[in-house]
Enzyme design. Sequence first.
Site, PDB file in Angstrom:
ATOM      1  N   ARG A  97       1.001  -1.290   0.057  1.00 13.89           N
ATOM      2  CA  ARG A  97      -0.200  -0.001  -0.013  1.00 13.89           C
ATOM      3  C   ARG A  97       0.775   1.370   0.006  1.00 13.89           C
ATOM      4  O   ARG A  97       1.811   1.508   0.671  1.00 13.89           O
ATOM      5  CB  ARG A  97      -0.843   0.019   1.265  1.00 13.89           C
ATOM      6  CG  ARG A  97      -1.480  -1.424   1.638  1.00 13.89           C
ATOM      7  CD  ARG A  97      -2.160  -1.448   2.972  1.00 13.89           C
ATOM      8  NE  ARG A  97      -3.377  -0.643   2.977  1.00 13.89           N
ATOM      9  CZ  ARG A  97      -3.858  -0.281   4.174  1.00 13.89           C
ATOM     10  NH1 ARG A  97      -3.433  -0.538   5.379  1.00 13.89           N
ATOM     11  NH2 ARG A  97      -4.874   0.460   4.075  1.00 13.89           N
ATOM     12  N   GLY A 106      -7.341   8.133  -3.585  1.00 16.45           N
ATOM     13  CA  GLY A 106      -7.394   7.362  -4.557  1.00 16.45           C
ATOM     14  C   GLY A 106      -6.372   7.594  -5.815  1.00 16.45           C
ATOM     15  O   GLY A 106      -6.295   7.229  -7.047  1.00 16.45           O
ATOM     16  N   MET A 108      -2.780   6.704  -5.464  1.00 18.54           N
ATOM     17  CA  MET A 108      -2.120   5.681  -5.589  1.00 18.54           C
ATOM     18  C   MET A 108      -2.737   4.321  -5.140  1.00 18.54           C
ATOM     19  O   MET A 108      -3.250   4.215  -4.374  1.00 18.54           O
ATOM     20  CB  MET A 108      -0.652   5.841  -4.906  1.00 18.54           C
ATOM     21  CG  MET A 108       0.121   7.165  -5.401  1.00 18.54           C
ATOM     22  SD  MET A 108       1.388   7.366  -4.609  1.00 18.54           S
ATOM     23  CE  MET A 108       0.696   8.786  -3.544  1.00 18.54           C
ATOM     24  N   ARG A 359      -7.330   8.107   9.686  1.00 16.06           N
ATOM     25  CA  ARG A 359      -6.617   9.328   9.411  1.00 16.06           C
ATOM     26  C   ARG A 359      -7.522  10.496   9.817  1.00 16.06           C
ATOM     27  O   ARG A 359      -9.044  10.130   9.940  1.00 16.06           O
ATOM     28  CB  ARG A 359      -6.557   9.433   8.022  1.00 16.06           C
ATOM     29  CG  ARG A 359      -7.536   9.451   7.109  1.00 16.06           C
ATOM     30  CD  ARG A 359      -7.153   9.528   5.458  1.00 16.06           C
ATOM     31  NE  ARG A 359      -8.172   8.950   4.863  1.00 16.06           N
ATOM     32  CZ  ARG A 359      -8.069   8.415   3.524  1.00 16.06           C
ATOM     33  NH1 ARG A 359      -7.008   8.388   3.039  1.00 16.06           N
ATOM     34  NH2 ARG A 359      -9.101   8.018   2.887  1.00 16.06           N
ATOM     35  N   HIS A 478     -15.873   7.973  -4.968  1.00 14.78           N
ATOM     36  CA  HIS A 478     -14.603   8.955  -5.382  1.00 14.78           C
ATOM     37  C   HIS A 478     -15.329  10.047  -5.377  1.00 14.78           C
ATOM     38  O   HIS A 478     -14.697  11.122  -4.874  1.00 14.78           O
ATOM     39  CB  HIS A 478     -13.818   8.274  -6.649  1.00 14.78           C
ATOM     40  CG  HIS A 478     -12.929   9.449  -7.226  1.00 14.78           C
ATOM     41  ND1 HIS A 478     -13.100  10.490  -8.086  1.00 14.78           N
ATOM     42  CD2 HIS A 478     -11.779   9.399  -7.089  1.00 14.78           C
ATOM     43  CE1 HIS A 478     -12.068  10.919  -8.434  1.00 14.78           C
ATOM     44  NE2 HIS A 478     -11.131  10.486  -7.550  1.00 14.78           N
ATOM     45  N   SER A 817      -3.826  54.176   5.643  1.00 14.02           N
ATOM     46  CA  SER A 817      -4.517  52.766   5.057  1.00 14.02           C
ATOM     47  C   SER A 817      -3.667  52.140   4.088  1.00 14.02           C
ATOM     48  O   SER A 817      -3.587  52.795   2.945  1.00 14.02           O
ATOM     49  CB  SER A 817      -5.783  52.961   4.607  1.00 14.02           C
ATOM     50  OG  SER A 817      -6.606  51.836   3.972  1.00 14.02           O
ATOM     51  N   CYS A 884      -6.444  47.988   3.025  1.00 12.34           N
ATOM     52  CA  CYS A 884      -7.630  47.899   2.537  1.00 12.34           C
ATOM     53  C   CYS A 884      -7.675  47.343   1.035  1.00 12.34           C
ATOM     54  O   CYS A 884      -8.344  47.304   0.101  1.00 12.34           O
ATOM     55  CB  CYS A 884      -8.335  49.410   2.394  1.00 12.34           C
ATOM     56  SG  CYS A 884      -7.487  50.272   1.298  1.00 12.34           S
ATOM     57  N   TYR A 904      -6.373  47.495  11.970  1.00  7.01           N
ATOM     58  CA  TYR A 904      -7.690  46.850  11.588  1.00  7.01           C
ATOM     59  C   TYR A 904      -7.099  46.209  10.079  1.00  7.01           C
ATOM     60  O   TYR A 904      -6.083  46.819   9.525  1.00  7.01           O
ATOM     61  CB  TYR A 904      -8.651  47.462  11.584  1.00  7.01           C
ATOM     62  CG  TYR A 904      -8.673  48.800  10.510  1.00  7.01           C
ATOM     63  CD1 TYR A 904      -9.221  48.557   9.157  1.00  7.01           C
ATOM     64  CD2 TYR A 904      -8.262  49.984  10.990  1.00  7.01           C
ATOM     65  CE1 TYR A 904      -8.952  49.572   8.266  1.00  7.01           C
ATOM     66  CE2 TYR A 904      -8.186  51.105  10.003  1.00  7.01           C
ATOM     67  CZ  TYR A 904      -8.472  50.784   8.679  1.00  7.01           C
ATOM     68  OH  TYR A 904      -8.468  51.827   8.035  1.00  7.01           O
TER      69      TYR A 904
HETATM   70  P1  ADP Z   1      -6.176   3.807  -0.249  1.00 13.88           P
HETATM   71  O1  ADP Z   1      -4.881   4.520   0.218  1.00 13.88           O
HETATM   72  O2  ADP Z   1      -6.602   3.979  -1.821  1.00 13.88           O
HETATM   73  O3  ADP Z   1      -7.144   3.966   0.544  1.00 13.88           O
HETATM   74  P2  ADP Z   1      -5.329   1.397   0.964  1.00 13.88           P
HETATM   75  O4  ADP Z   1      -4.025   1.323   0.888  1.00 13.88           O
HETATM   76  O5  ADP Z   1      -5.975   1.835   2.147  1.00 13.88           O
HETATM   77  O6  ADP Z   1      -5.677   2.307  -0.223  1.00 13.88           O
HETATM   78  O7  ADP Z   1      -5.966   0.052   0.307  1.00 13.88           O
HETATM   79  C1  ADP Z   1      -7.543  -0.061  -0.104  1.00 13.88           C
HETATM   80  C2  ADP Z   1      -8.177  -1.176   0.667  1.00 13.88           C
HETATM   81  O8  ADP Z   1      -7.641  -2.379   0.534  1.00 13.88           O
HETATM   82  C3  ADP Z   1      -8.140  -0.961   2.327  1.00 13.88           C
HETATM   83  O9  ADP Z   1      -9.304  -0.261   2.517  1.00 13.88           O
HETATM   84  C4  ADP Z   1      -8.587  -2.433   2.683  1.00 13.88           C
HETATM   85  O10 ADP Z   1     -10.004  -2.652   2.632  1.00 13.88           O
HETATM   86  C5  ADP Z   1      -7.797  -3.235   1.643  1.00 13.88           C
HETATM   87  N1  ADP Z   1      -6.551  -3.391   2.369  1.00 13.88           N
HETATM   88  C6  ADP Z   1      -5.322  -3.047   2.176  1.00 13.88           C
HETATM   89  N2  ADP Z   1      -4.362  -3.756   3.220  1.00 13.88           N
HETATM   90  C7  ADP Z   1      -4.936  -4.885   3.427  1.00 13.88           C
HETATM   91  C8  ADP Z   1      -4.938  -6.007   4.426  1.00 13.88           C
HETATM   92  N3  ADP Z   1      -3.593  -6.101   4.807  1.00 13.88           N
HETATM   93  N4  ADP Z   1      -5.879  -6.696   4.567  1.00 13.88           N
HETATM   94  C9  ADP Z   1      -6.828  -6.657   3.937  1.00 13.88           C
HETATM   95  N5  ADP Z   1      -7.325  -5.567   3.243  1.00 13.88           N
HETATM   96  C10 ADP Z   1      -6.316  -4.821   3.139  1.00 13.88           C
HETATM   97 MG    MG Z   2      -7.374   3.549   2.270  1.00 13.47          MG
END
Ligand code: ADP
Ligand code: MG
Length: 939
Positions: A97, A106, A108, A359, A478, A817, A884, A904
Amino acid sequence: MAKKYIYFFGKGKAEGNAEMKHLLGGKGANLAEMSRIGIPVPGGFTITAEVCKIYYENSKKYPIELYGQIESNLKKLENITNKKFGDKNNPLLVSVRSGAAVSMPGMMDTILNLGLNDKAVEGLSNLTNNPRFAWDSYRRFIQMFGNVAKGVPHHAFEHELEEIKRRVAKRKGIKDADSLVQEALNRQIPDTALEVDDLKMLVKHYKEIYKEYTHQDFPQDPKKQLMIAIDAVFGSWNNDRAIAYREINNIKGLLGTAVNIQMMVFGNMGDDSGTGVGFTRNPSTGENRLYGEFLMNAQGEDVVAGIRTPFPIDGLKKKNKKIYEELQNIRRKLEKHYKDMQDFEFTIERGKLYMLQTRTGKRTAQAAVKIAVDMVKEGLINKEEAIIRIKPEQIDQLLHPTFDEIEEKKAKVFSKEGLPASPGAAIGQAVFSAKDAEDWAKGGKDVILCRLETSPEDIRGMNAAKGILTARGGMTSHAAVVARGMGKCCVAGAGDIIMDEKSREMRCGELVVKEGDWISLNGSKGIVYIGKIKLISPKVSGPFGTIMKWADNIKKLGVRTNADTPHDTKVAVEFGAEGIGLCRTEHMFFEGERITSFRKMILAAPEVRLLRQALEQENNPQKIKEIESKLEGPLTQYLNALKELLPLQRKDFEGIFKELKGKPCTIRLLDPPLHEFLPHDASGQKALSKAMGVPLEKIKDTVESLKELNPMLGHRGCRLGITYPEITEMQTQAIIEAALNVHKNKIKVNPEIMVPLVGNVKELVLQKEIILNTIKKIKKEKKIKKMPFEIKIGTMIEVPRAALTAYEIAKVAEFFSFGTNDLTQMGCGFSRDDAGKFLGDYVKLGIYKTDPFQSLDIEGVGKMVEMAVALGKKARHNIKLGICGEHGGDSVSVKFCHRIGLTYVSCSPFRVTIARLSAAQAVIEENRAKKKVRRKKKQ
Ligand code: ADP
Ligand code: MG
Ligand code: MG
């Protein structure tokens, strides 16, 4: 010791933590943090973003130590999971990931189920006694790996899936299986309807597709798979989508992306498994309730991909009460720990819950404000923190207009089935591709982007549109996520709309909307209307009002407004303006009949001036007489025109004073060059000649005589008042008489007369003399001994020479001003009208951090302001200091104004709340910085 490139997490421990986002990316840092605080997270490790940086600097080669560190961390992961990477009986599968310090939804792509191959799939099948699951995981892996790592197009795989589904449909005896459109096919044969043999067949075909596109066999060695996947993640840092996202969101200064390698947990193991996404509070309204969507027997992206429509999270209560309760507990734990609303992802594997991401949740401005106020009440954060959390730019969204309710009720509904994905109202012409949205918007049109669903490729078009409408996808699709991030109105998943992007139209029942047709979106209700609905202006109330009250108690800087009419004044006062910092008198001349009087004055003025000059040089009494008689006509016209204007201006000022009820009002004397008030084109001149009964030639001559090569540096500002003192007299008279009239009605007044474009103190001395003499005259006429209110006389500082000689000027001016528009123009030497041609490049190249006309150039123009402040205070310790220009409503510039001790800022009515909030944030930031210094000193 070798440099540490990898951080491990799992089993309630972690080497990293939430503070390490810069290095581990947001995802990695928070996986570590969740692991630390005892939230169930599948184990794994994070390769730092620093490696990404090195990778790009080092012609795509990794630091040599990385390989060994990957090995040893894989070992660790194998130990805690009791599985083995590449084992054919008990294989450890991982996800790979991406994740940078700033979340980029969305942007990467993630690869799941890595580690599978032809042998391991059998092992997994035996081990779990669930061949369906094993083969489903394998086909997903080949597709994701092929697409993300090797660029094999999605549609190649999708096409194959469709073929298999048709076969299944036939097998099930479904009629017309061959001609079903894709949507209907998906509905009848969802992914979950595929059986083991179908999946095996799919895997076989997928591998063929892979080979066809890459000319290689699908890699069977898991370590090789892993290295290719890591390459792909780092490679994706610089794909077009990621670059576009960073550009649009002005994201700079990151190392790169980190890579997370994490043990897989499986949501696709059957009906006791599933996956979902959630928010600890409603990201659209801010309501304090668990919010989200889930799907059973599904993996990863299924929820957000829009292929199957997910269920609202409340539905989980029925399906699995224990998991639902556990999610509620985790929601509370996360908020207590992070002290902010979280956006999270989870997976259920055979009845066990795992968290995969958390997050800080993106939210609408409305939600941001409500959550901040609620969290103060719940004792999670204090007021200062609540104020700091609201992004001033976001406030803009709260001030977006909404539909007039009565008009909305009468409007023609197109679709009611959509979700309220991002609140607000939008009107625009329908377009059906992102490219069109961009092009039309460039041509100055308001558009609504209508799509079946959106994808990251659409991001520029989404940015250009006023609103977004999709026929498919949920609240976390998205379109919904991105629109909320952009603060843009969005209706998502309007399932009753048939979206025909190719023919550029959409249908809902009998109704058709074609490209270019006007539609209106209500993003707070999820309704689409045909036509344009009237918009109404917003109010400062509810939690927004509460935050603003807190802000006012903290801020030290005053906030005034730029307003020229009683209406604007009223709006601004409702938004909390404490006075007018700039009232431009020339705008008043354009309205209705006035322009005629004003033009009469302009047509006579140049001649008056010429003849007066001639008189001064003439000694011959005969000639003097001649000139005097010539002067008579034009002079009468000039003075009469001013006489006509006097009561009109007086009335305007009365209206404004009444609205202000004693709040200060800085009125600027006539500023723009006179030719701006005359028509420059032949037809306009003809019309004017007819309307005024003046020969066309006369008009043409005047226009010609007033022409300037560089009007910005020409006959304007106080230069007008100096050559035409009667104008200054008339304006002063209008101001003072209006103030007297209003005061007579027991309403307080507080006028301040401002002389524009002073560069030399003598200009101000001359203008001040005229103003004071006019006041004296009025007093005598009206037999007033002492004016019943104070009148301040001051100047704008907008010419660099004025900033340099501020000491001398302050001896005459009671206030400054800063007109930072002109000061920027003259200080940087950029024409406001021409800078557009190159400023974009300048910002891209980093020559200027931002457009200096929007955000004050602190190092340059700001220095002039600082200097003038110091000099001004030296000459007059209680001098009032304001700003201003446009910058008065820009958050960064407002904070600067606080730091240099201005009295101000003044900005347009709709930016008043932004300025108030920024002013409060400036105090809080200052206090926090001081505290930090004190703490450092103690250590
Ligand atoms: P994005 O940055 O697009 O959110 P993620 O890295 O979070 O991508 O991955 C997308 C989805 O893939 C996650 O929400 C999760 O559902 C699934 N996923 C990622 N890693 C795992 C994992 N180790 N086990 C199960 N599902 C995973
Ligand atoms: Mg995610
Ligand atoms: Mg100016």
